[in-house]
Design a protein around this motif. Structure first.
Motif, PDB file in Angstrom:
ATOM      1  N   ASP A  52       0.820  -1.214   0.000  1.00  0.00           N
ATOM      2  CA  ASP A  52       0.000   0.000   0.000  1.00  0.00           C
ATOM      3  C   ASP A  52       0.853   1.263   0.000  1.00  0.00           C
ATOM      4  OD1 ASP A  52      -0.988   0.249   3.535  1.00  0.00           O
ATOM      5  OD2 ASP A  52       0.958   0.372   2.565  1.00  0.00           O
ATOM      6  N   GLY A  53       2.168   1.098  -0.157  1.00  0.00           N
ATOM      7  CA  GLY A  53       3.034   2.255  -0.285  1.00  0.00           C
ATOM      8  C   GLY A  53       3.616   2.751   1.011  1.00  0.00           C
ATOM      9  N   ASN A  54       3.251   2.119   2.162  1.00  0.00           N
ATOM     10  CA  ASN A  54       3.767   2.582   3.440  1.00  0.00           C
ATOM     11  C   ASN A  54       5.264   2.368   3.581  1.00  0.00           C
ATOM     12  OD1 ASN A  54       1.271   3.477   4.241  1.00  0.00           O
ATOM     13  ND2 ASN A  54       0.743   1.627   5.364  1.00  0.00           N
ATOM     14  N   ALA A  55       5.845   1.493   2.766  1.00  0.00           N
ATOM     15  CA  ALA A  55       7.293   1.292   2.817  1.00  0.00           C
ATOM     16  C   ALA A  55       8.011   2.482   2.193  1.00  0.00           C
ATOM     17  CB  ALA A  55       7.677   0.003   2.082  1.00  0.00           C
ATOM     18  N   VAL A  56       7.263   3.302   1.463  1.00  0.00           N
ATOM     19  CA  VAL A  56       7.837   4.489   0.840  1.00  0.00           C
ATOM     20  C   VAL A  56       7.718   5.652   1.813  1.00  0.00           C
ATOM     21  CG1 VAL A  56       7.642   6.117  -1.078  1.00  0.00           C
ATOM     22  CG2 VAL A  56       7.250   3.683  -1.467  1.00  0.00           C
ATOM     23  N   GLY A  57       8.851   6.151   2.257  1.00  0.00           N
ATOM     24  CA  GLY A  57       8.841   7.251   3.214  1.00  0.00           C
ATOM     25  C   GLY A  57      10.237   7.787   3.416  1.00  0.00           C
ATOM     26  N   GLY A  58      10.346   8.838   4.186  1.00  0.00           N
ATOM     27  CA  GLY A  58      11.641   9.417   4.465  1.00  0.00           C
ATOM     28  C   GLY A  58      12.132  10.321   3.347  1.00  0.00           C
ATOM     29  N   GLU A  59      13.369  10.737   3.472  1.00  0.00           N
ATOM     30  CA  GLU A  59      13.938  11.718   2.545  1.00  0.00           C
ATOM     31  C   GLU A  59      14.816  11.066   1.485  1.00  0.00           C
ATOM     32  OE1 GLU A  59      17.272  15.227   2.923  1.00  0.00           O
ATOM     33  OE2 GLU A  59      15.589  15.298   4.343  1.00  0.00           O
ATOM     34  N   ILE A  60      14.761  11.614   0.273  1.00  0.00           N
ATOM     35  CA  ILE A  60      15.692  11.223  -0.785  1.00  0.00           C
ATOM     36  C   ILE A  60      16.267  12.478  -1.419  1.00  0.00           C
ATOM     37  CG2 ILE A  60      14.628   8.997  -1.342  1.00  0.00           C
ATOM     38  CD1 ILE A  60      13.309  10.368  -3.783  1.00  0.00           C
ATOM     39  N   THR A  61      17.471  12.337  -1.948  1.00  0.00           N
ATOM     40  CA  THR A  61      18.116  13.430  -2.671  1.00  0.00           C
ATOM     41  C   THR A  61      18.227  13.050  -4.136  1.00  0.00           C
ATOM     42  OG1 THR A  61      19.408  14.110  -0.743  1.00  0.00           O
ATOM     43  CG2 THR A  61      20.219  14.803  -2.900  1.00  0.00           C
ATOM     44  N   VAL A  62      17.737  13.930  -4.985  1.00  0.00           N
ATOM     45  CA  VAL A  62      17.721  13.685  -6.423  1.00  0.00           C
ATOM     46  C   VAL A  62      18.674  14.652  -7.112  1.00  0.00           C
ATOM     47  CG1 VAL A  62      16.303  13.651  -8.519  1.00  0.00           C
ATOM     48  CG2 VAL A  62      15.326  12.886  -6.337  1.00  0.00           C
ATOM     49  N   PHE A  63      19.671  14.109  -7.801  1.00  0.00           N
ATOM     50  CA  PHE A  63      20.542  14.909  -8.660  1.00  0.00           C
ATOM     51  C   PHE A  63      19.890  14.956 -10.038  1.00  0.00           C
ATOM     52  CE2 PHE A  63      25.132  14.829  -6.788  1.00  0.00           C
ATOM     53  CZ  PHE A  63      24.641  15.236  -5.556  1.00  0.00           C
ATOM     54  N   ALA A  64      19.573  16.150 -10.521  1.00  0.00           N
ATOM     55  CA  ALA A  64      18.851  16.265 -11.787  1.00  0.00           C
ATOM     56  C   ALA A  64      19.425  17.372 -12.657  1.00  0.00           C
ATOM     57  CB  ALA A  64      17.365  16.522 -11.535  1.00  0.00           C
ATOM     58  N   ALA A  65      19.390  17.148 -13.967  1.00  0.00           N
ATOM     59  CA  ALA A  65      19.884  18.126 -14.939  1.00  0.00           C
ATOM     60  C   ALA A  65      19.169  19.464 -14.761  1.00  0.00           C
ATOM     61  CB  ALA A  65      19.652  17.603 -16.356  1.00  0.00           C
ATOM     62  N   ALA A  66      19.897  20.540 -15.016  1.00  0.00           N
ATOM     63  CA  ALA A  66      19.362  21.885 -14.805  1.00  0.00           C
ATOM     64  C   ALA A  66      18.077  22.120 -15.596  1.00  0.00           C
ATOM     65  CB  ALA A  66      20.414  22.919 -15.194  1.00  0.00           C
ATOM     66  N   SER A  67      17.971  21.518 -16.763  1.00  0.00           N
ATOM     67  CA  SER A  67      16.785  21.726 -17.601  1.00  0.00           C
ATOM     68  C   SER A  67      15.538  21.074 -17.020  1.00  0.00           C
ATOM     69  CB  SER A  67      17.037  21.179 -19.010  1.00  0.00           C
ATOM     70  OG  SER A  67      17.460  19.831 -18.970  1.00  0.00           O
ATOM     71  N   PHE A  83      20.193  20.632  -8.622  1.00  0.00           N
ATOM     72  CA  PHE A  83      20.139  20.854 -10.066  1.00  0.00           C
ATOM     73  C   PHE A  83      21.453  21.464 -10.550  1.00  0.00           C
ATOM     74  CE2 PHE A  83      15.629  21.214  -8.777  1.00  0.00           C
ATOM     75  CZ  PHE A  83      15.080  20.235  -9.588  1.00  0.00           C
ATOM     76  N   ALA A  84      21.970  20.923 -11.638  1.00  0.00           N
ATOM     77  CA  ALA A  84      23.201  21.442 -12.240  1.00  0.00           C
ATOM     78  C   ALA A  84      23.368  20.804 -13.609  1.00  0.00           C
ATOM     79  CB  ALA A  84      24.413  21.140 -11.352  1.00  0.00           C
ATOM     80  N   GLY A  85      24.441  21.150 -14.300  1.00  0.00           N
ATOM     81  CA  GLY A  85      24.745  20.487 -15.560  1.00  0.00           C
ATOM     82  C   GLY A  85      24.987  19.008 -15.307  1.00  0.00           C
ATOM     83  N   SER A  86      24.541  18.160 -16.216  1.00  0.00           N
ATOM     84  CA  SER A  86      24.656  16.713 -16.011  1.00  0.00           C
ATOM     85  C   SER A  86      26.091  16.255 -15.813  1.00  0.00           C
ATOM     86  CB  SER A  86      24.041  15.970 -17.207  1.00  0.00           C
ATOM     87  OG  SER A  86      22.665  16.254 -17.318  1.00  0.00           O
ATOM     88  N   SER A  87      27.034  16.868 -16.521  1.00  0.00           N
ATOM     89  CA  SER A  87      28.428  16.472 -16.370  1.00  0.00           C
ATOM     90  C   SER A  87      28.945  16.810 -14.976  1.00  0.00           C
ATOM     91  CB  SER A  87      29.295  17.137 -17.441  1.00  0.00           C
ATOM     92  OG  SER A  87      29.200  18.553 -17.365  1.00  0.00           O
TER      93      SER A  87
END
Length: 263
Positions: A35-50, A75-79
């Motif tokens: 039911d999705g209860n295992a999904v919780g807490g914080e995550i950090t996502v590195f993502a392209a600036a666009s 967010f930053a340049g992918s490289s």
């Protein structure tokens, strides 16, 4: 009579056992994982600036759909992001604006499972509002009197620019090469440059702050965006759920409305 009482006692005991088992593992009652209860807490996502605008939106939607979660973005340049990950920067998800930088992280053993392509993007020209230099084509950017900014070649939007230059045999005498597509856009919107090459999604997001000039040769360089859960994630269940969310119906809708094409 005694036999009947014994039979009744056995029946009651059996019923209680069944009720107890049902309350613990009733197949009709979803468990924490399903039911999705295992999904919780914080995550950090590195993502392209666009992806800044669309992923900020998707992060808020994901948090609303999964109470108790928190999605933080870098967010930053992918490289730049790939280099940070390879150097040991902690993160849970990586979304790149090209397959090259994602492949580098895969080769370093930083990705769990297979990356998933979730969008694609192409370049367009942006100018100051009203297009004061009358730019009508990619070739017009070769005019040295037009102060043009582009992305650095190691950044996906810069690699795409180099591909178009090679395909057309025309080189832009850029006054600067930026580390992200948002920096290129910023130079144009602030008046520091007359024109720039950015993704169609960035041009769309800028609205009336720029004039957009599409060019036919942009089809020579289509950037595919992959996303992946990272092997060093401290919260892999939530990281996987976010990657699936981005690649799923909600993600496709948000990305599509921002101008991203299918991968």
């Amino acid at each position: 009579m005694k036999t009947m009482r014994s039979a009744s006692a056995v029946l009651v005991a059996a019923t209680l056992m069944l009720v107890g088992c049902s309350s613990q593992s009733d197949p009709g009652t979803p468990d924490a994982a399903s039911d999705g209860n295992a999904v919780g807490g914080e995550i950090t996502v590195f993502a392209a600036a666009s992806l800044r605008a669309t992923f900020t939106d998707l992060g808020a939607r994901f948090e609303a759909e999964h109470p108790g979660t928190s999605v933080e973005f870098s967010f930053a340049g992918s490289s730049d992001l790939a280099a940070q990950l390879i150097s040991g920067a902690p993160a849970d998800v990586f979304a790149s604006a090209d397959t090259k930088n994602m492949t580098e992280t895969v080769d370093e053993g930083l990705v769990a499972g297979e990356p998933v392509d979730f969008a694609s993007n192409t370049l367009t020209v942006v100018t100051a509002p009203g297009n004061p230099f009358g730019i009508a084509s990619f070739a017009d950017l070769t005019n040295p009197d037009v102060l043009t900014v582009i992305c650095a070649p190691q950044v996906p939007c810069g690699a795409a620019t180099a591909t178009v230059e090679s395909a057309t045999g025309r080189t832009i005498p850029a006054v600067s090469e930026e580390s992200s597509v948002t920096d290129v856009l910023g130079k144009v919107t602030s008046g520091q440059a007359d024109a720039g090459l950015v993704y169609v999604t960035d041009a769309s997001g800028a609205g009336a702050a720029v004039t957009t000039v599409p060019f036919e040769e942009s089809s020579e360089a289509v950037n595919t965006y992959p996303i992946a859960t990272l092997s060093g994630s401290g919260n892999p269940d939530t990281a996987r759920a976010f990657t699936e969310f981005v690649a799923g119906p909600v993600g496709r809708d948000v990305l599509g409305r921002a101008g991203f094409a299918a991968p």
